[in-house]
Design a protein around this motif. Structure first.
Motif, PDB file in Angstrom:
ATOM      1  N   MET A 210       0.832  -1.200   0.000  1.00 42.52           N
ATOM      2  CA  MET A 210       0.000   0.000   0.000  1.00 42.52           C
ATOM      3  C   MET A 210       0.868   1.251   0.000  1.00 42.52           C
ATOM      4  SD  MET A 210      -3.236  -0.873   2.519  1.00 42.52           S
ATOM      5  CE  MET A 210      -4.137   0.608   2.054  1.00 42.52           C
ATOM      6  N   VAL A 211       1.949   1.216   0.746  1.00 43.47           N
ATOM      7  CA  VAL A 211       2.883   2.351   0.757  1.00 43.47           C
ATOM      8  C   VAL A 211       3.582   2.468  -0.594  1.00 43.47           C
ATOM      9  CG1 VAL A 211       4.969   3.290   1.814  1.00 43.47           C
ATOM     10  CG2 VAL A 211       3.215   2.239   3.258  1.00 43.47           C
ATOM     11  N   SER A 212       4.000   1.337  -1.145  1.00 41.54           N
ATOM     12  CA  SER A 212       4.700   1.342  -2.428  1.00 41.54           C
ATOM     13  C   SER A 212       3.825   1.913  -3.547  1.00 41.54           C
ATOM     14  CB  SER A 212       5.145  -0.082  -2.777  1.00 41.54           C
ATOM     15  OG  SER A 212       5.765  -0.122  -4.044  1.00 41.54           O
ATOM     16  N   GLN A 213       2.536   1.606  -3.514  1.00 38.71           N
ATOM     17  CA  GLN A 213       1.621   2.095  -4.543  1.00 38.71           C
ATOM     18  C   GLN A 213       1.155   3.528  -4.288  1.00 38.71           C
ATOM     19  OE1 GLN A 213      -1.635  -0.500  -5.619  1.00 38.71           O
ATOM     20  NE2 GLN A 213      -0.388  -2.349  -5.407  1.00 38.71           N
ATOM     21  N   GLY A 214       1.543   4.104  -3.166  1.00 40.89           N
ATOM     22  CA  GLY A 214       1.166   5.480  -2.871  1.00 40.89           C
ATOM     23  C   GLY A 214      -0.217   5.635  -2.290  1.00 40.89           C
ATOM     24  N   ILE A 215      -0.864   4.518  -1.947  1.00 40.85           N
ATOM     25  CA  ILE A 215      -2.194   4.596  -1.341  1.00 40.85           C
ATOM     26  C   ILE A 215      -2.083   5.012   0.117  1.00 40.85           C
ATOM     27  CG2 ILE A 215      -4.221   3.225  -0.700  1.00 40.85           C
ATOM     28  CD1 ILE A 215      -3.633   1.523  -3.187  1.00 40.85           C
ATOM     29  N   MET A 216      -1.024   4.582   0.762  1.00 43.72           N
ATOM     30  CA  MET A 216      -0.753   4.926   2.154  1.00 43.72           C
ATOM     31  C   MET A 216       0.637   5.551   2.228  1.00 43.72           C
ATOM     32  SD  MET A 216      -0.651   2.322   5.433  1.00 43.72           S
ATOM     33  CE  MET A 216      -2.360   1.797   5.190  1.00 43.72           C
ATOM     34  N   VAL A 217       0.784   6.566   3.060  1.00 40.86           N
ATOM     35  CA  VAL A 217       2.085   7.228   3.210  1.00 40.86           C
ATOM     36  C   VAL A 217       2.946   6.475   4.219  1.00 40.86           C
ATOM     37  CG1 VAL A 217       3.255   9.362   3.874  1.00 40.86           C
ATOM     38  CG2 VAL A 217       1.088   9.465   2.625  1.00 40.86           C
ATOM     39  N   SER A 218       2.355   6.126   5.345  1.00 36.72           N
ATOM     40  CA  SER A 218       3.091   5.430   6.396  1.00 36.72           C
ATOM     41  C   SER A 218       2.111   4.906   7.431  1.00 36.72           C
ATOM     42  CB  SER A 218       4.110   6.365   7.070  1.00 36.72           C
ATOM     43  OG  SER A 218       3.441   7.448   7.697  1.00 36.72           O
ATOM     44  N   HIS A 219       2.628   4.165   8.397  1.00 37.76           N
ATOM     45  CA  HIS A 219       1.824   3.679   9.522  1.00 37.76           C
ATOM     46  C   HIS A 219       2.767   3.497  10.706  1.00 37.76           C
ATOM     47  CE1 HIS A 219       3.452  -0.396   8.793  1.00 37.76           C
ATOM     48  NE2 HIS A 219       3.302  -0.097   7.508  1.00 37.76           N
ATOM     49  N   PHE A 220       2.229   3.653  11.916  1.00 38.08           N
ATOM     50  CA  PHE A 220       3.083   3.578  13.100  1.00 38.08           C
ATOM     51  C   PHE A 220       2.232   3.410  14.358  1.00 38.08           C
ATOM     52  CE2 PHE A 220       2.263   7.950  11.787  1.00 38.08           C
ATOM     53  CZ  PHE A 220       1.682   8.496  12.924  1.00 38.08           C
ATOM     54  N   PRO A 221       2.801   2.809  15.422  1.00 40.01           N
ATOM     55  CA  PRO A 221       2.100   2.764  16.711  1.00 40.01           C
ATOM     56  C   PRO A 221       1.919   4.176  17.244  1.00 40.01           C
ATOM     57  CG  PRO A 221       3.902   1.188  16.648  1.00 40.01           C
ATOM     58  CD  PRO A 221       4.063   2.060  15.449  1.00 40.01           C
ATOM     59  N   ALA A 222       0.758   4.452  17.814  1.00 36.86           N
ATOM     60  CA  ALA A 222       0.439   5.804  18.263  1.00 36.86           C
ATOM     61  C   ALA A 222       1.042   6.092  19.632  1.00 36.86           C
ATOM     62  CB  ALA A 222      -1.075   5.994  18.315  1.00 36.86           C
ATOM     63  N   ALA A 223       1.454   7.335  19.807  1.00 33.39           N
ATOM     64  CA  ALA A 223       1.870   7.826  21.128  1.00 33.39           C
ATOM     65  C   ALA A 223       0.655   8.440  21.807  1.00 33.39           C
ATOM     66  CB  ALA A 223       2.975   8.858  20.983  1.00 33.39           C
ATOM     67  N   LYS A 224       0.353   7.983  22.994  1.00 33.24           N
ATOM     68  CA  LYS A 224      -0.826   8.464  23.710  1.00 33.24           C
ATOM     69  C   LYS A 224      -0.432   9.587  24.662  1.00 33.24           C
ATOM     70  CE  LYS A 224      -3.101   4.007  23.241  1.00 33.24           C
ATOM     71  NZ  LYS A 224      -3.844   2.917  23.908  1.00 33.24           N
ATOM     72  N   TYR A 225      -1.100  10.708  24.519  1.00 29.50           N
ATOM     73  CA  TYR A 225      -0.710  11.914  25.256  1.00 29.50           C
ATOM     74  C   TYR A 225      -0.661  11.683  26.766  1.00 29.50           C
ATOM     75  CZ  TYR A 225      -1.055  16.505  27.411  1.00 29.50           C
ATOM     76  OH  TYR A 225      -0.845  17.591  28.214  1.00 29.50           O
ATOM     77  N   HIS A 226      -1.722  11.132  27.324  1.00 33.14           N
ATOM     78  CA  HIS A 226      -1.784  10.995  28.789  1.00 33.14           C
ATOM     79  C   HIS A 226      -0.727  10.009  29.298  1.00 33.14           C
ATOM     80  CE1 HIS A 226      -5.285  13.539  29.141  1.00 33.14           C
ATOM     81  NE2 HIS A 226      -5.870  12.878  28.161  1.00 33.14           N
ATOM     82  N   SER A 227      -0.387   9.009  28.501  1.00 31.97           N
ATOM     83  CA  SER A 227       0.691   8.092  28.892  1.00 31.97           C
ATOM     84  C   SER A 227       2.031   8.807  28.873  1.00 31.97           C
ATOM     85  CB  SER A 227       0.723   6.896  27.938  1.00 31.97           C
ATOM     86  OG  SER A 227      -0.464   6.150  28.024  1.00 31.97           O
ATOM     87  N   MET A 228       2.224   9.693  27.883  1.00 35.13           N
ATOM     88  CA  MET A 228       3.465  10.448  27.802  1.00 35.13           C
ATOM     89  C   MET A 228       3.611  11.401  28.983  1.00 35.13           C
ATOM     90  SD  MET A 228       3.498  11.307  23.721  1.00 35.13           S
ATOM     91  CE  MET A 228       4.933  12.374  23.889  1.00 35.13           C
ATOM     92  N   VAL A 229       2.513  12.035  29.381  1.00 37.22           N
ATOM     93  CA  VAL A 229       2.553  12.945  30.526  1.00 37.22           C
ATOM     94  C   VAL A 229       2.913  12.179  31.794  1.00 37.22           C
ATOM     95  CG1 VAL A 229       1.151  14.412  32.020  1.00 37.22           C
ATOM     96  CG2 VAL A 229       0.965  14.626  29.543  1.00 37.22           C
TER      97      VAL A 229
END
Length: 256
Positions: A210-229
């Motif tokens: 999907m990234v190679s075909q340009g349908i998706m730019v990227s994907h990644f695990p999310a950083a959760k704000y309250h966990s970071m605080v």
């Protein structure tokens, strides 16, 4: 973390984020200004490009070369097409534009996630040339427990069950998770959810394609704000610079 946030239903084939709720603001270490908190308590984020008319890179009017073969590369497994319902009927006859192809692939991808019980929100990038699809199952959801059992996922046992690892450390004992014996296991955490989400998706969708075909730019695990605080307050504040990290500290940062 982006400054624009929004919620949407599953019907967003055009990838236009719709804002319908009040913004929540928060502060991040080293940033003086408050930022809009738009993580939506998501576990994984997928970034999609928008059309060139919206400032994105997708040329909606350009012709898509061999759309069926291209889609097989995404939803196929060892060259075999795993078609979402009514997928082939959507192609019809004649040429297909890139705009139509991108919309079709996104619909198929979203249908898979929806049928599996994922929650989702979308938001635009600050310059509105990309849309973020933020998904989660939830660490306490029945859907995650079903995945864990189907994957024979190992989980630590509650209580004092411990064993010595190769480094000589006392660590929790792990056994394969069973839904009939949930009380025996520790609760799922973000790491478990991320691993199982990616394992489930990777068995059905080729994200790299999907990234190679340009349908998706990227994907990644999310950083959760309250966990970071919480992590900043308990572990990474400047007052801890000269403190020796404990094993509890290491487990906390390892989880992050």
């Amino acid at each position: 973390m982006r400054r624009r946030a929004g919620r949407s239903s599953w019907d967003w084939a055009g990838l236009r984020a719709n804002c319908d709720g009040p913004d929540e603001y928060g502060k991040v270490l080293l940033f003086a200004d408050e930022l809009i908190i738009d993580d939506a308590d998501a576990t994984v984020v997928f970034v999609f490009p928008r059309c060139s008319e919206c400032g994105g890179v997708v040329d909606e009017t350009a012709q898509q070369v061999d759309p069926i073969a291209s889609m097989q590369k995404i939803f196929g497994q060892d060259g075999l097409l795993r078609e979402p319902p009514h997928l082939s009927a959507s192609f019809g006859e004649g040429p297909m534009t890139q705009g139509q192809y991108h919309t079709l692939v996104r619909k198929a991808f979203l249908r898979l996630l929806q049928q599996a019980g994922f929650s989702a929100e979308t938001s635009e990038s600050i310059d509105r040339d990309e849309v973020f699809l933020k998904i989660a199952l939830g660490c306490e959801s029945e859907h995650l427990a079903i995945l864990a059992e189907s994957f024979h996922y190992p989980m630590p046992i509650v209580g004092s069950a411990r064993k010595i690892n190769d480094d000589g450390d006392l660590v929790p004992a792990y056994v394969v998770f069973s839904r009939g014996q949930e009380d025996l296991f520790e609760l799922f955490n973000d790491k478990d959810e991320i691993r199982m989400i990616y394992r489930w998706i990777s068995a059905r969708v080729n994200l790299d394609e999907m990234v190679s075909q340009g349908i998706m730019v990227s994907h990644f695990p999310a950083a959760k704000y309250h966990s970071m605080v919480k992590l900043t307050r308990e572990w990474s504040g400047l007052r801890y610079v000269f403190c020796v990290a404990s094993r509890g500290n290491l487990e906390t940062i390892r989880g992050y």
